[in-house]
Design an enzyme around this catalytic site. Structure first.
Site, short mmCIF file in Angstrom:
data_model
loop_
_atom_site.label_atom_id
_atom_site.label_comp_id
_atom_site.label_asym_id
_atom_site.label_seq_id
_atom_site.Cartn_x
_atom_site.Cartn_y
_atom_site.Cartn_z
N HIS A 83 -74.73 -47.64 -14.41
CA HIS A 83 -76.07 -47.40 -13.88
C HIS A 83 -77.14 -48.10 -14.72
CE1 HIS A 83 -74.37 -43.39 -12.12
NE2 HIS A 83 -74.03 -44.42 -11.40
C1 LIG Z 1 -68.67 -48.98 -9.95
C2 LIG Z 1 -70.07 -48.53 -9.63
C3 LIG Z 1 -70.27 -47.30 -9.04
C4 LIG Z 1 -71.57 -46.86 -8.77
N1 LIG Z 1 -71.74 -45.68 -8.12
C5 LIG Z 1 -72.99 -45.29 -7.79
C6 LIG Z 1 -73.19 -44.11 -7.04
O1 LIG Z 1 -72.25 -43.45 -6.61
N2 LIG Z 1 -74.47 -43.72 -6.78
C7 LIG Z 1 -75.53 -44.43 -7.23
O2 LIG Z 1 -76.66 -44.01 -7.01
N3 LIG Z 1 -75.37 -45.57 -7.92
C8 LIG Z 1 -74.12 -46.04 -8.17
N4 LIG Z 1 -73.96 -47.21 -8.82
C9 LIG Z 1 -75.15 -48.00 -9.18
C10 LIG Z 1 -75.86 -48.60 -7.96
O3 LIG Z 1 -74.95 -49.15 -7.06
C11 LIG Z 1 -76.86 -49.65 -8.44
O4 LIG Z 1 -77.75 -49.04 -9.33
C12 LIG Z 1 -77.67 -50.26 -7.30
O5 LIG Z 1 -76.82 -50.84 -6.35
C13 LIG Z 1 -78.62 -51.32 -7.86
O6 LIG Z 1 -79.32 -51.94 -6.82
P1 LIG Z 1 -80.13 -53.26 -7.06
O7 LIG Z 1 -80.80 -53.59 -5.79
O8 LIG Z 1 -80.96 -53.09 -8.28
O9 LIG Z 1 -79.04 -54.37 -7.46
P2 LIG Z 1 -77.76 -54.89 -6.65
O10 LIG Z 1 -77.39 -53.96 -5.57
O11 LIG Z 1 -76.75 -55.25 -7.66
O12 LIG Z 1 -78.29 -56.20 -5.93
C14 LIG Z 1 -78.54 -57.42 -6.58
C15 LIG Z 1 -78.17 -58.55 -5.64
O13 LIG Z 1 -78.71 -59.76 -6.15
C16 LIG Z 1 -77.74 -60.77 -6.08
N5 LIG Z 1 -78.05 -61.75 -7.12
C17 LIG Z 1 -78.02 -61.56 -8.46
N6 LIG Z 1 -78.37 -62.69 -9.10
C18 LIG Z 1 -78.66 -63.60 -8.14
C19 LIG Z 1 -79.09 -64.96 -8.18
N7 LIG Z 1 -79.29 -65.60 -9.34
N8 LIG Z 1 -79.28 -65.61 -7.01
C20 LIG Z 1 -79.06 -64.97 -5.82
N9 LIG Z 1 -78.67 -63.70 -5.73
C21 LIG Z 1 -78.46 -63.02 -6.88
C22 LIG Z 1 -76.44 -60.05 -6.29
O14 LIG Z 1 -75.33 -60.79 -5.81
C23 LIG Z 1 -76.67 -58.76 -5.52
O15 LIG Z 1 -76.31 -58.86 -4.17
C24 LIG Z 1 -72.68 -47.68 -9.11
C25 LIG Z 1 -72.46 -48.92 -9.69
C26 LIG Z 1 -71.17 -49.36 -9.94
C27 LIG Z 1 -70.98 -50.71 -10.56
#
Ligand SMILES: Cc1cc2nc3c(=O)[nH]c(=O)nc-3n(C[C@H](O)[C@H](O)[C@H](O)COP(=O)(O)OP(=O)(O)OC[C@H]3O[C@@H](n4cnc5c(N)ncnc54)[C@H](O)[C@@H]3O)c2cc1C
Ligand SMILES: *[C@@H]1O[C@H](CO)[C@@H](O)[C@H](O)[C@H]1NC(C)=O
Ligand SMILES: *[C@@H]1O[C@H](CO)[C@@H](O)[C@H](O)[C@H]1NC(C)=O
Ligand SMILES: *[C@@H]1O[C@H](CO)[C@@H](O)[C@H](O)[C@H]1NC(C)=O
Ligand SMILES: *[C@@H]1O[C@H](CO)[C@@H](O)[C@H](O)[C@H]1NC(C)=O
Ligand SMILES: *[C@@H]1O[C@H](CO)[C@@H](O)[C@H](O)[C@H]1NC(C)=O
Ligand SMILES: *[C@@H]1O[C@H](CO)[C@@H](O)[C@H](O)[C@H]1NC(C)=O
Length: 583
Positions: A522
């Site tokens: 997280h």
């Molecule tokens: C194993 C695991 C289990 C989890 N379980 C839970 C849960 O049960 N409940 C919960 O609340 N949270 C959970 N989490 C955490 C939660 O999924 C994340 O906090 C959340 O998805 C983050 O969202 P975000 O939009 O910040 O990033 P992300 O969803 O990671 O999105 C970032 C996106 O940007 C893209 N990207 C990155 N760099 C670039 C670039 N240079 N150019 C183009 N694209 C790029 C990536 O490919 C990705 O698609 C879990 C995480 C993991 C790893």
């Protein structure tokens, strides 16, 4: 075979058109360019493109979630763990840890992150848990003005379609938003566990209501037995819009900045570099590891670090600092009633149950069913619980393939994790909700393809070990309740590791915590939001990168302080950002 081949040929042609002369698929300029189609980016792209007058480009480094061999593993909740180290994972690792991860090879744990439309939400555990109202009030108090619970509650509410009957009348929820929230089918031991914790004085509550100490049933983003990501819930509907272009396999390498103003982005597609302009704003939603990485590559970060990388400094900001993550430790509890065995996960019955009814273990999150929230802070001033206990109705850690992908030590897998493999039991996972340890993220090189150096510094603050130990004492008291004793509940008696310490002594548990705790996955706060004069923050309370115009960060990296499971709050942030931007 033939069809697949034809399809890929077609795909290559289409992509080549994009890559070579963009006009048909990519304009030279958009109003908004969003980087990353994960939890936050999918919401933001859908909300911004609701206004037909604005042109939106969404860029994602990964592939479409529907076009991959991994697709069934994304949709089927019980198969999510198989996505680790697959082509939809960024395959990152922690830097070797000094005070934690002793049970991992070289003290380094794998850090899965989704590289696909849907982002990390495509491989996470789907738990929907908003976080204590008190933590958002702290955000507001500590400089993120306007992000207190009363300000953020409407955006949580806006996003949900709750199927939880107990919440149907709550003014914090509704049942017509895009994100379905539901509870799983309970197993028989859940009642036993509720009884045990209630007999210790914890109240039965509803997860995601105002009351946040007590025991509640976990809520998830599973709809009809399938994973519901924001890509599915929001983006699918928006895909057909004329004013939204989505480009996959596009790795954004930097933000183009002219006179302290973001004017576009550069991305790499098929090994060729492209530039696209943004007339209004560039918005980074690349996640807690991706967004700081792009900022560094764009010349935004600490002067010293950028100097070492020989990147010209555009803004001197504490990018990548303040990295916070949860850390948790599993306690296995053996019982004398029959429980699920993880090694028989995929028996015929379960497969049939899933394919014909979308039910059973494959439609669940590995048997995790309840959260207990407790506050061990003796000062009693703490406005939110500091520990969360996850009840899982199975011995959760015997999948050796998964343990290897996590990078667990081979010897430990053979000894500790093999013990009691065929026995019945449950797992109580103690999670530190508000760790005091702070880590950082830095770049190792200016190559946008390279993994950043991620050093969470787990358990570097000794308070964190103490609080986890308080949690273990609570687990012991749960095991000692009459109802748990009636099913012969007992903790691991013959653990081979930490044998230099007497079983159940303080030093034994310190060793146990440092050896068996696992990353929470997280990560937050690498582009921390704060008051304009707060030198430890990167974005202001409108999520604008300080000292640079027309550039925002909208994802989990802006959390001023870690909450609970971050996904729900990340959706809230994206909903709120869309409202701020379109205003
Ligand atoms: C194993 C695991 C289990 C989890 N379980 C839970 C849960 O049960 N409940 C919960 O609340 N949270 C959970 N989490 C955490 C939660 O999924 C994340 O906090 C959340 O998805 C983050 O969202 P975000 O939009 O910040 O990033 P992300 O969803 O990671 O999105 C970032 C996106 O940007 C893209 N990207 C990155 N760099 C670039 C670039 N240079 N150019 C183009 N694209 C790029 C990536 O490919 C990705 O698609 C879990 C995480 C993991 C790893
Ligand atoms: C727990 O179960 C026992 C008997 O099985 C019952 O007497 C008791 O009332 C229950 N306690 C709670 C809090 O449900
Ligand atoms: C990508 O470009 C680099 C140099 O720019 C080259 O070394 C590499 O072979 C190229 N890869 C592919 C797959 O074309
Ligand atoms: C207990 O809570 C107070 C007030 O929030 C906080 O300052 C203190 O650091 C907490 N103590 C521990 C051990 O977490
Ligand atoms: C990930 O997969 C590769 C093969 O694709 C393998 O070499 C590597 O050891 C795996 N990593 C882990 C941590 O299991
Ligand atoms: C950093 O770069 C060096 C030199 O290229 C390399 O040996 C090392 O493995 C890299 N570290 C990480 C964490 O990628
Ligand atoms: C478990 O232990 C209890 C108490 O000793 C006993 O009553 C019960 O029959 C046992 N159950 C099983 C399945 O062995």
């Amino acid at each position: 075979m033939c069809i697949i081949w034809l399809w890929s040929l077609l795909l290559i042609n289409v992509l080549n058109t994009v890559a070579q002369d963009c006009p048909e698929y990519i304009r030279t300029q958009y109003d908004y360019i969003i980087v990353g189609a994960g939890t936050a980016g999918s919401v933001l792209a859908a909300r911004l493109s609701e206004d037909p007058r604005v042109q939106v480009l969404l860029l994602e480094a990964g592939d479409k979630e529907t076009d991959r061999p991994e697709t069934p593993f994304i949709t089927t909740p019980g198969l999510a763990k198989q996505l680790r180290n697959s082509s939809v994972d960024w395959k990152y690792f922690t830097h070797p840890q000094e005070n934690a991860l002793f049970g991992y090879k070289n003290k380094q744990a794998a850090l899965p992150r989704g590289k696909v439309i849907g982002g990390t939400f495509a491989l996470n555990d789907m738990i929907y848990q908003r976080g204590s109202p008190g933590i958002f009030d702290e955000w507001d108090k500590k400089g993120a003005k306007g992000w207190g619970f009363k300000h953020v509650a409407p955006y949580f509410r806006k996003s949900v379609d709750t199927k939880v009957i107990e919440l149907s009348k709550s003014d914090l929820h509704r049942s017509c938003g895009p994100m379905t929230v539901s509870t799983l089918q309970p197993t028989s031991l859940l009642n036993v566990y509720f009884n045990a914790t209630q007999s210790l004085g914890y109240d039965a509550i509803n997860c995601n209501e105002k009351e946040d100490q007590g025991i509640c049933r976990i809520q998830t983003n599973i709809r009809g037995g399938e994973r519901l990501t924001t890509a599915k819930a929001y983006l699918n509907e928006a895909r057909g819009r004329q004013n939204l272009n989505i480009v996959t396999k596009a790795l954004v390498s930097r933000v183009l900045i002219a006179r302290r103003q973001a004017v576009g982005i550069e991305f790499i597609f098929s090994n060729v570099s492209f530039q696209v302009l943004a007339s209004n704003e560039v918005i980074l939603s690349a996640g807690s590891y991706g967004s700081p990485k792009i900022l560094f590559l764009s010349g935004i970060g600490s002067r010293e670090h950028l100097y070492n990388l020989q990147i010209p400094v555009i803004a001197d900001l504490p990018v990548g600092e303040n990295l916070q993550d949860h850390i948790s430790v599993d306690i296995r509890v053996f019982v004398n009633v029959s429980t699920m065995k993880p090694n028989s996960n995929l028996n015929r019955l379960m497969i049939d149950q899933y394919f014909y009814q979308r039910k059973g273990l494959m439609a669940s999150i590995g048997g995790s069913e309840a959260f207990l929230f407790a506050n061990t802070n003796k000062t009693r001033l703490s406005p939110y619980p500091d520990l969360q206990f996850t009840f899982t109705s199975t011995i959760a850690d015997h999948d050796h393939k998964l343990l290897r992908v996590m990078n667990k030590d081979d010897e430990l897998i053979k000894s500790w994790y093999s013990f009691g493999k065929k026995r019945d039991g449950i797992t109580i996972t103690v999670k530190l909700l508000h760790p005091k340890s702070r880590g950082h993220l830095k770049l190792n090189s200016t190559d946008p393809n390279e993994m950043p150096i991620i050093d969470p510094k787990y358990l570097s603050n000794v308070e964190d070990i103490k609080t986890l130990y308080e949690g273990i004492k609570i687990v012991k008291s749960i095991i000692e309740t009459p109802i748990m004793q009636s099913i012969d509940a007992t903790m691991e008696p013959t653990f081979k590791g930490c044998k230099e310490f007497k079983f159940d002594s303080d030093l034994y548990w310190k060793c146990y915590i440092q050896t068996f705790s696992d990353p929470g996955h997280h990560p937050v706060s690498t582009c921390k939001m704060g008051a304009f004069n707060d030198v430890r923050s990167v974005v202001d309370n409108k999520l604008r990168v300080k000292d640079v115009f027309n550039l925002r960060v909208v994802d989990a990296s802006i959390f001023p302080e870690i909450t609970d499971h971050p996904n729900a709050a990340t959706i809230m942030i994206a909903e709120r950002a869309a409202a701020l931007i379109l205003k």
